[in-house]
Design a protein around this motif. Structure first.
Motif, PDB file in Angstrom:
ATOM      1  N   ALA A 376       0.558  -1.087   0.354  1.00  0.00           N
ATOM      2  CA  ALA A 376       0.062   0.466  -0.193  1.00  0.00           C
ATOM      3  C   ALA A 376       0.604   1.317   0.407  1.00  0.00           C
ATOM      4  O   ALA A 376       0.127   2.438   0.050  1.00  0.00           O
ATOM      5  CB  ALA A 376      -0.527   0.295   1.519  1.00  0.00           C
ATOM      6  N   THR A 377       2.371   1.176   0.060  1.00  0.00           N
ATOM      7  CA  THR A 377       2.633   1.838   0.496  1.00  0.00           C
ATOM      8  C   THR A 377       3.515   2.958  -1.235  1.00  0.00           C
ATOM      9  O   THR A 377       3.689   1.601  -1.822  1.00  0.00           O
ATOM     10  CB  THR A 377       4.242   1.878   0.954  1.00  0.00           C
ATOM     11  OG1 THR A 377       3.905   1.524   2.173  1.00  0.00           O
ATOM     12  CG2 THR A 377       5.454   3.340   0.649  1.00  0.00           C
ATOM     13  N   GLU A 378       3.193   3.990  -1.631  1.00  0.00           N
ATOM     14  CA  GLU A 378       4.095   4.286  -2.973  1.00  0.00           C
ATOM     15  C   GLU A 378       5.093   5.365  -2.775  1.00  0.00           C
ATOM     16  O   GLU A 378       5.161   6.602  -1.780  1.00  0.00           O
ATOM     17  CB  GLU A 378       2.557   5.065  -3.714  1.00  0.00           C
ATOM     18  CG  GLU A 378       3.005   5.497  -5.214  1.00  0.00           C
ATOM     19  CD  GLU A 378       2.020   7.034  -4.957  1.00  0.00           C
ATOM     20  OE1 GLU A 378       1.140   6.502  -6.480  1.00  0.00           O
ATOM     21  OE2 GLU A 378       2.012   8.371  -5.073  1.00  0.00           O
ATOM     22  N   TYR A 379       6.026   5.100  -3.797  1.00  0.00           N
ATOM     23  CA  TYR A 379       6.826   6.160  -3.904  1.00  0.00           C
ATOM     24  C   TYR A 379       6.907   6.496  -5.297  1.00  0.00           C
ATOM     25  O   TYR A 379       6.440   5.900  -5.860  1.00  0.00           O
ATOM     26  CB  TYR A 379       8.614   5.306  -3.877  1.00  0.00           C
ATOM     27  CG  TYR A 379       8.412   3.839  -2.330  1.00  0.00           C
ATOM     28  CD1 TYR A 379       8.901   4.824  -1.028  1.00  0.00           C
ATOM     29  CD2 TYR A 379       8.096   2.901  -1.851  1.00  0.00           C
ATOM     30  CE1 TYR A 379       9.187   4.495   0.099  1.00  0.00           C
ATOM     31  CE2 TYR A 379       7.640   2.425  -1.213  1.00  0.00           C
ATOM     32  CZ  TYR A 379       8.792   3.132   0.093  1.00  0.00           C
ATOM     33  OH  TYR A 379       9.004   1.596   1.272  1.00  0.00           O
ATOM     34  N   ARG A 380       7.476   8.113  -4.933  1.00  0.00           N
ATOM     35  CA  ARG A 380       6.984   8.159  -5.960  1.00  0.00           C
ATOM     36  C   ARG A 380       8.432   9.826  -6.599  1.00  0.00           C
ATOM     37  O   ARG A 380       8.981  10.424  -5.282  1.00  0.00           O
ATOM     38  CB  ARG A 380       5.745   9.745  -6.032  1.00  0.00           C
ATOM     39  CG  ARG A 380       5.748  10.704  -7.477  1.00  0.00           C
ATOM     40  CD  ARG A 380       4.156  11.487  -7.223  1.00  0.00           C
ATOM     41  NE  ARG A 380       3.202  10.343  -6.931  1.00  0.00           N
ATOM     42  CZ  ARG A 380       2.194   9.513  -7.859  1.00  0.00           C
ATOM     43  NH1 ARG A 380       2.898  10.716  -9.360  1.00  0.00           N
ATOM     44  NH2 ARG A 380       1.242   8.881  -7.953  1.00  0.00           N
ATOM     45  N   PRO A 389      15.840  15.850  -9.308  1.00  0.00           N
ATOM     46  CA  PRO A 389      14.674  14.324  -8.315  1.00  0.00           C
ATOM     47  C   PRO A 389      14.436  14.466  -6.947  1.00  0.00           C
ATOM     48  O   PRO A 389      14.944  15.420  -6.713  1.00  0.00           O
ATOM     49  CB  PRO A 389      15.797  13.231  -8.823  1.00  0.00           C
ATOM     50  CG  PRO A 389      16.921  13.879  -8.973  1.00  0.00           C
ATOM     51  CD  PRO A 389      16.920  16.064  -9.679  1.00  0.00           C
ATOM     52  N   VAL A 390      12.982  14.330  -6.945  1.00  0.00           N
ATOM     53  CA  VAL A 390      13.089  14.489  -5.678  1.00  0.00           C
ATOM     54  C   VAL A 390      12.087  13.420  -5.560  1.00  0.00           C
ATOM     55  O   VAL A 390      11.394  12.488  -6.577  1.00  0.00           O
ATOM     56  CB  VAL A 390      12.115  15.689  -5.006  1.00  0.00           C
ATOM     57  CG1 VAL A 390      12.808  16.361  -5.173  1.00  0.00           C
ATOM     58  CG2 VAL A 390      10.598  15.394  -5.883  1.00  0.00           C
ATOM     59  N   LEU A 391      12.463  12.754  -3.986  1.00  0.00           N
ATOM     60  CA  LEU A 391      11.267  11.696  -3.591  1.00  0.00           C
ATOM     61  C   LEU A 391      10.201  11.697  -2.064  1.00  0.00           C
ATOM     62  O   LEU A 391      10.613  12.417  -1.665  1.00  0.00           O
ATOM     63  CB  LEU A 391      12.035  10.270  -2.924  1.00  0.00           C
ATOM     64  CG  LEU A 391      11.241   9.830  -2.305  1.00  0.00           C
ATOM     65  CD1 LEU A 391      10.782   8.115  -3.143  1.00  0.00           C
ATOM     66  CD2 LEU A 391      12.582   8.618  -1.217  1.00  0.00           C
ATOM     67  N   SER A 392       8.599  11.773  -2.812  1.00  0.00           N
ATOM     68  CA  SER A 392       8.019  11.989  -1.976  1.00  0.00           C
ATOM     69  C   SER A 392       7.351  10.037  -1.743  1.00  0.00           C
ATOM     70  O   SER A 392       6.920   9.366  -2.751  1.00  0.00           O
ATOM     71  CB  SER A 392       6.595  12.749  -2.886  1.00  0.00           C
ATOM     72  OG  SER A 392       5.635  12.582  -1.866  1.00  0.00           O
ATOM     73  N   ARG A 436      12.425  -0.616 -10.888  1.00  0.00           N
ATOM     74  CA  ARG A 436      12.199  -1.183  -9.278  1.00  0.00           C
ATOM     75  C   ARG A 436      12.899   0.233  -8.861  1.00  0.00           C
ATOM     76  O   ARG A 436      13.864   0.871  -8.839  1.00  0.00           O
ATOM     77  CB  ARG A 436      12.598  -2.744  -8.862  1.00  0.00           C
ATOM     78  CG  ARG A 436      11.377  -3.406  -9.533  1.00  0.00           C
ATOM     79  CD  ARG A 436      12.276  -5.387  -8.676  1.00  0.00           C
ATOM     80  NE  ARG A 436      13.303  -5.249  -9.866  1.00  0.00           N
ATOM     81  CZ  ARG A 436      14.094  -6.230  -9.749  1.00  0.00           C
ATOM     82  NH1 ARG A 436      14.675  -6.968  -8.547  1.00  0.00           N
ATOM     83  NH2 ARG A 436      15.147  -6.243 -10.868  1.00  0.00           N
ATOM     84  N   VAL A 437      12.811   0.660  -7.481  1.00  0.00           N
ATOM     85  CA  VAL A 437      13.439   1.697  -6.711  1.00  0.00           C
ATOM     86  C   VAL A 437      13.355   1.023  -5.284  1.00  0.00           C
ATOM     87  O   VAL A 437      12.921   0.397  -5.173  1.00  0.00           O
ATOM     88  CB  VAL A 437      12.989   2.634  -6.820  1.00  0.00           C
ATOM     89  CG1 VAL A 437      11.357   2.343  -6.052  1.00  0.00           C
ATOM     90  CG2 VAL A 437      13.771   3.413  -5.409  1.00  0.00           C
ATOM     91  N   GLN A 438      14.810   0.954  -4.934  1.00  0.00           N
ATOM     92  CA  GLN A 438      15.353   0.769  -2.847  1.00  0.00           C
ATOM     93  C   GLN A 438      15.077   1.307  -2.378  1.00  0.00           C
ATOM     94  O   GLN A 438      16.312   1.451  -2.583  1.00  0.00           O
ATOM     95  CB  GLN A 438      16.358  -1.100  -3.607  1.00  0.00           C
ATOM     96  CG  GLN A 438      15.967  -2.164  -2.509  1.00  0.00           C
ATOM     97  CD  GLN A 438      17.803  -2.922  -2.413  1.00  0.00           C
ATOM     98  OE1 GLN A 438      18.853  -2.460  -2.530  1.00  0.00           O
ATOM     99  NE2 GLN A 438      17.268  -3.688  -2.245  1.00  0.00           N
ATOM    100  N   ILE A 439      14.519   1.295  -1.416  1.00  0.00           N
ATOM    101  CA  ILE A 439      15.223   2.551  -0.352  1.00  0.00           C
ATOM    102  C   ILE A 439      14.881   2.081   0.762  1.00  0.00           C
ATOM    103  O   ILE A 439      13.966   0.784   1.096  1.00  0.00           O
ATOM    104  CB  ILE A 439      14.224   3.117  -0.685  1.00  0.00           C
ATOM    105  CG1 ILE A 439      13.747   3.764  -2.047  1.00  0.00           C
ATOM    106  CG2 ILE A 439      14.172   4.556   0.810  1.00  0.00           C
ATOM    107  CD1 ILE A 439      12.347   4.625  -2.197  1.00  0.00           C
ATOM    108  N   SER A 440      16.167   2.111   1.200  1.00  0.00           N
ATOM    109  CA  SER A 440      16.285   1.355   3.083  1.00  0.00           C
ATOM    110  C   SER A 440      16.377  -0.380   3.132  1.00  0.00           C
ATOM    111  O   SER A 440      15.309  -0.483   3.886  1.00  0.00           O
ATOM    112  CB  SER A 440      15.497   2.172   3.641  1.00  0.00           C
ATOM    113  OG  SER A 440      15.539   3.622   4.201  1.00  0.00           O
TER     114      SER A 440
END
Length: 475
Positions: A376-380, A389-392, A436-440
């Motif tokens: 349910a988590t969205e990384y934009r 570039p920014v991450l929300s 794909r993106v991998q964050i933490s």
């Protein structure tokens, strides 16, 4: 069969004295505004344990050596060890489908027990504690463990997943016929000499520390309430002190007969396909692995509500270090402490993964712009007004990114400009597209339903267009 300790490199290391450790823990706790903390160090065949401060800033209750702290995700290492003990007894096969025991995973028959313990099953992180409250683990797993939620084919990637450890806890219950808490006590805590204490369980017969958060108006540290849902217990419900974590670390080093060689080897050996990014250098079955001077250190980090706890164990030298702190700022305390322990012991204790520098100059990656989802988590990923570039995350205020040619990126603190390793993008092996993106350590898959907009809400309102090609970003 009794475990045979691993071959130990006999080196005379300097052993820090208690007074020095006490002084440094006192000073660092004050510096980082941690109300209370415990430190335990085992090196050269000797254990030193010190503690400082208060367990609850509201009541002034002092920290003691026996105070138990919510250790958060360090719980997972205990859960994994219990599963591995069952495997060693022949009660389960690590390479069998988890669905053979858990019907709630029947739609993912390719997911094995080994995948669950090494975070390589492709499962989403799992819903938050508020969403899980009042629901059983089986129901939660049935809802989030679907082919549509799978982040990658099992065994082909890494994504840190609480859901995987809910499943591991369910395996323990199904095989033993006990609750997870009862089984953990029988299989592991009692043999290690740890007095059991759990969030949401019976009142423990030992003192318990509160987590603390900073009040934004007054700046004061205030006790906070733990909100872990009962279904999430195998992923984070343990309460323990630094000496308790030290006992597990020594068992993982083969210093006791509690864990057989087969178990300790599985924990300390990198599992196939594990690339945990900014969490660690590799991952075993349950443990984070970190490069040491001549081998792997194993352990785990954990954060509950307002706590930060850490464990590191080096089987080569028999060294174990454990820290518990009852504020999130204890993470910074841990980093400073490991630097100083290197000077005191002659050992480099890894606070985190190797800080290898990204490859190439900073650049903009317009091909990475879009929405990515983990459950349910969205990384934009978007662009700000200046085309950077920014991450929300779930619509929060966007954080600046600094991207590099090797697809890694740093997160930038808007207030200080400080950069921290954030993660990396991954390309599809066939198409070469960023998918794909991998964050933490958590992987999110690119959304394919047309919901992705290359601009953040702020940028959309100002009609900022998407750059058409990569350009160098300002440092």
């Amino acid at each position: 069969m009794q475990s045979i300790p691993p071959t130990r490199i006999v080196e005379r290391r300097p052993s820090p004295d208690r007074r020095t450790l006490q002084s440094r823990l006192d000073d660092l706790a004050r510096t980082h505004r941690v109300p209370g903390a415990q430190l335990a160090v085992h090196t050269g065949g000797r254990t030193i344990a010190v503690h400082t401060g208060t367990a609850d800033a509201g009541t002034g209750t002092p920290f003691t050596s026996d105070t138990a702290v919510p250790v958060g995700s360090v719980t997972k290492l205990f859960t994994a060890a219990a599963v591995l003990l069952l495997a060693d007894d022949g009660d389960l096969d690590l390479d069998e489908p988890a669905a053979a025991t858990l019907p709630e995973l029947r739609r993912l028959p390719e997911v094995t027990v080994r995948h669950l313990l090494s975070h390589t099953a492709g499962l989403p992180s799992g819903p938050g504690s508020d969403a899980v409250a009042g629901r059983t683990a089986a129901r939660v797993l049935a809802e989030v463990c679907t082919p549509g939620d799978l982040l990658f084919a099992p065994g082909t990637g890494f994504s840190y997943s609480n859901a995987g450890y809910l499943a591991a806890g369910r395996l323990i219950e199904e095989i033993t016929g006990m609750t997870w808490r009862e089984a953990l006590r029988t299989l592991l805590l009692d043999p290690l000499g740890i007095r059991p204490a759990f969030l949401g369980g019976p009142a423990p017969d030992r003192p318990v520390a509160s987590g603390h958060a900073r009040n934004t108006a007054s700046g004061r540290l205030l006790p906070v309430t733990q909100n872990l849902a009962p279904a999430e217990a195998p992923a984070g419900a343990l309460l323990a002190g630094a000496l308790d974590l030290l006992a597990l670390g020594r068992a993982l080093n083969g210093d006791t007969a509690v864990l057989p060689d087969t178990v300790t080897a599985s924990v300390r050996r990198p599992a196939p396909g594990t690339d945990p990014g900014s969490l660690a250098d590799a991952w075993g079955l349950g443990a984070a692995l970190f490069h040491g001077d001549d081998g792997w250190w194993c352990g785990h980090d954990g954060n509950a509500q307002g706590t930060s706890c850490h464990l590191r164990a080096d089987a080569r030298t028999g060294t174990v270090v454990a820290l518990t702190g009852n504020a999130s700022s204890a993470t910074a305390l841990w980093r400073d402490l490991t630097d100083e322990l290197g000077e005191l012991t002659g050992l480099t204790v890894p606070a985190g993964p190797d800080p290898s520098a990204p490859t190439g100059h900073p650049l903009v990656l317009p091909e990475a712009v879009g929405a990515y989802r983990n459950g349910a988590t969205e990384y934009r990923i978007g662009m700000d007004d200046f085309g950077r570039p920014v991450l929300s995350v779930d619509g929060d205020l966007p954080l600046p990114l600094v991207c590099y040619a090797d697809l890694r990126f740093d997160l930038v603190d808007p207030a200080t400009g400080r950069r921290e390793p954030g993660g990396r993008f991954h390309r599809d092996a066939v198409t070469g597209d960023v998918d794909r993106v991998q964050i933490s350590g958590r992987t999110a898959r690119r959304a394919r339903d047309g919901s992705a907009d290359p601009r953040t809400p702020f940028a959309r309102a100002h009609h900022v267009s998407r750059p058409g090609r990569p350009v160098r970003a300002d440092r």
